[in-house]
Design a protein around this motif. Structure first.
Motif, PDB file in Angstrom:
ATOM      1  N   GLU A  49      22.577   1.279   2.682  1.00 50.05           N
ATOM      2  CA  GLU A  49      22.082   2.115   1.595  1.00 50.05           C
ATOM      3  C   GLU A  49      21.839   3.509   2.132  1.00 50.05           C
ATOM      4  OE1 GLU A  49      18.328   2.323  -1.553  1.00 50.05           O
ATOM      5  OE2 GLU A  49      18.873   0.431  -0.578  1.00 50.05           O
ATOM      6  N   ALA A  50      22.352   4.504   1.437  1.00 48.46           N
ATOM      7  CA  ALA A  50      22.200   5.880   1.881  1.00 48.46           C
ATOM      8  C   ALA A  50      20.727   6.250   2.001  1.00 48.46           C
ATOM      9  CB  ALA A  50      22.892   6.815   0.895  1.00 48.46           C
ATOM     10  N   GLY A  51      20.375   6.852   3.122  1.00 42.08           N
ATOM     11  CA  GLY A  51      19.005   7.290   3.348  1.00 42.08           C
ATOM     12  C   GLY A  51      18.076   6.223   3.872  1.00 42.08           C
ATOM     13  N   ALA A  52      18.581   5.021   4.038  1.00 44.36           N
ATOM     14  CA  ALA A  52      17.733   3.927   4.524  1.00 44.36           C
ATOM     15  C   ALA A  52      18.058   3.587   5.963  1.00 44.36           C
ATOM     16  CB  ALA A  52      17.910   2.690   3.653  1.00 44.36           C
ATOM     17  N   TRP A  55       0.786  -1.230   0.000  1.00 37.92           N
ATOM     18  CA  TRP A  55       0.000   0.000   0.000  1.00 37.92           C
ATOM     19  C   TRP A  55       0.821   1.285   0.000  1.00 37.92           C
ATOM     20  CZ3 TRP A  55       0.962   3.044   4.260  1.00 37.92           C
ATOM     21  CH2 TRP A  55       1.512   2.404   5.376  1.00 37.92           C
ATOM     22  N   THR A  56       2.137   1.189   0.055  1.00 41.34           N
ATOM     23  CA  THR A  56       2.952   2.400   0.109  1.00 41.34           C
ATOM     24  C   THR A  56       3.292   2.893  -1.290  1.00 41.34           C
ATOM     25  OG1 THR A  56       4.950   1.044   0.252  1.00 41.34           O
ATOM     26  CG2 THR A  56       3.982   1.791   2.319  1.00 41.34           C
ATOM     27  N   ASP A  57       3.545   4.204  -1.409  1.00 43.47           N
ATOM     28  CA  ASP A  57       3.930   4.784  -2.696  1.00 43.47           C
ATOM     29  C   ASP A  57       5.360   4.406  -3.075  1.00 43.47           C
ATOM     30  OD1 ASP A  57       1.469   6.025  -3.019  1.00 43.47           O
ATOM     31  OD2 ASP A  57       2.118   7.827  -1.922  1.00 43.47           O
ATOM     32  N   TYR A  58       6.197   4.231  -2.077  1.00 46.64           N
ATOM     33  CA  TYR A  58       7.590   3.841  -2.351  1.00 46.64           C
ATOM     34  C   TYR A  58       8.134   3.076  -1.150  1.00 46.64           C
ATOM     35  CZ  TYR A  58       8.525   7.954   0.547  1.00 46.64           C
ATOM     36  OH  TYR A  58       8.535   8.858   1.567  1.00 46.64           O
ATOM     37  N   HIS A  59       9.118   2.254  -1.399  1.00 52.64           N
ATOM     38  CA  HIS A  59       9.778   1.489  -0.339  1.00 52.64           C
ATOM     39  C   HIS A  59      11.156   1.069  -0.825  1.00 52.64           C
ATOM     40  CE1 HIS A  59       7.261  -1.361  -2.693  1.00 52.64           C
ATOM     41  NE2 HIS A  59       8.415  -2.016  -2.777  1.00 52.64           N
ATOM     42  N   VAL A  60      11.974   0.600   0.085  1.00 53.93           N
ATOM     43  CA  VAL A  60      13.328   0.184  -0.259  1.00 53.93           C
ATOM     44  C   VAL A  60      13.280  -1.134  -1.027  1.00 53.93           C
ATOM     45  CG1 VAL A  60      15.583  -0.493   0.655  1.00 53.93           C
ATOM     46  CG2 VAL A  60      14.285   1.339   1.755  1.00 53.93           C
ATOM     47  N   ALA A  61      13.996  -1.194  -2.143  1.00 56.73           N
ATOM     48  CA  ALA A  61      14.109  -2.441  -2.906  1.00 56.73           C
ATOM     49  C   ALA A  61      15.143  -3.332  -2.207  1.00 56.73           C
ATOM     50  CB  ALA A  61      14.540  -2.148  -4.336  1.00 56.73           C
ATOM     51  N   TYR A  62      14.695  -4.448  -1.718  1.00 55.88           N
ATOM     52  CA  TYR A  62      15.547  -5.355  -0.942  1.00 55.88           C
ATOM     53  C   TYR A  62      15.194  -6.756  -1.399  1.00 55.88           C
ATOM     54  CZ  TYR A  62      18.133  -6.655   3.337  1.00 55.88           C
ATOM     55  OH  TYR A  62      19.048  -7.125   4.243  1.00 55.88           O
ATOM     56  N   MET A 113      13.609   0.776   5.708  1.00 56.66           N
ATOM     57  CA  MET A 113      12.719   1.844   5.259  1.00 56.66           C
ATOM     58  C   MET A 113      13.495   3.096   4.906  1.00 56.66           C
ATOM     59  SD  MET A 113      11.105   2.946   8.952  1.00 56.66           S
ATOM     60  CE  MET A 113      10.546   1.284   9.256  1.00 56.66           C
ATOM     61  N   LEU A 114      12.896   3.929   4.079  1.00 56.39           N
ATOM     62  CA  LEU A 114      13.470   5.229   3.741  1.00 56.39           C
ATOM     63  C   LEU A 114      12.956   6.237   4.752  1.00 56.39           C
ATOM     64  CD1 LEU A 114      13.044   5.127  -0.138  1.00 56.39           C
ATOM     65  CD2 LEU A 114      15.175   4.907   1.151  1.00 56.39           C
ATOM     66  N   ALA A 115      13.788   6.594   5.688  1.00 60.05           N
ATOM     67  CA  ALA A 115      13.374   7.510   6.757  1.00 60.05           C
ATOM     68  C   ALA A 115      14.601   8.056   7.456  1.00 60.05           C
ATOM     69  CB  ALA A 115      12.478   6.784   7.762  1.00 60.05           C
TER      70      ALA A 115
END
Length: 219
Positions: free
Chosen positions: A170-173, A119-126, A194-196
């Motif tokens: 990963e930068a920003g994760a 349901w999220t617009d974006y997430h970390v590809a893992y 997560m990106l946060a």
């Protein structure tokens, strides 16, 4: 032993367990004493296990676990992954972040199961199969934390029961992970990435809950 069990198979499995518990191997005499059987029986057991590459004997005659067990071990990952998927799906959907089950593979952490939120617009590809050193990332550090005796955290990244990291893989994760506890033969962790800038406070407890669910499924 009951009438439905095989004494020979039982002894063979006990041999493998005894060898797995030692770094230096065991002699026929040592195995004979530990199993409570004569040397002839041990020789037959070792010969059979050697035929399947499950046991090898060095030049000094000490028996050790053979490379054939690696082939059996590779089949464990699909079973572990299947058992973990319900808890990972619930975690990913609840947190809105990519959830993963990571197991130890030598000196590395290996992601064996990954679930992305729907349901999220974006997430970390893992992706499953992703590897990284145990000393980097929340998943690996959570595993290492379970190897140490309980102690007060040295910094604010490691909290009792779970581990938080920022930008290590990963930068920003950010990552949060909790170790699997009480599962014989399985060393790993459950976590999210997560990106946060900051991991929400409730994520740590939720990751710990998911790790307990996975551990229970594997027992």
């Amino acid at each position: 032993m009951t009438a439905e069990t095989s004494q020979t198979l039982d002894r063979g499995l006990r041999v493998l367990k005894l060898l797995a518990d030692t770094d230096h191997g065991l002699t026929v005499t040592e195995l004979s004493h530990k199993l409570g059987v004569n040397r002839t029986v041990v020789y037959r057991l070792l010969a059979t296990l050697e035929q399947h590459a499950l046991v090898r004997r060095d030049l000094g005659g000490r028996a050790r676990v053979g490379l054939g067990v690696l082939g059996l071990g590779r089949q464990v990952h699909p079973l572990v992954r299947e058992a973990a998927m319900p808890a990972l799906r619930a975690l990913a959907e609840d947190i809105g972040a990519t959830a993963h089950l990571t197991l130890v593979d030598g000196a590395e952490a290996l992601a064996v199961a990954v679930v992305e939120p729907t349901w999220t617009d974006y997430h970390v590809a893992y992706r499953a199969g992703f590897r990284h050193p145990l000393e980097r990332g929340a998943a690996g550090k959570a595993i290492l934390s379970a190897r140490r005796p309980p102690q007060p955290p040295e910094d604010d990244e490691e909290t009792p029961g779970y581990t938080l990291t920022h930008g290590e893989l990963e930068a920003g994760a950010c990552g949060a992970a909790a170790p699997l506890l009480g599962v014989t033969g399985v060393e790993g962790s459950v976590g999210v990435v997560m990106l946060a800038d900051v991991v929400p406070e409730r994520v740590g407890e939720r990751v710990m809950h998911a790790a307990r669910e996975v551990a229970e499924a594997l027992r």
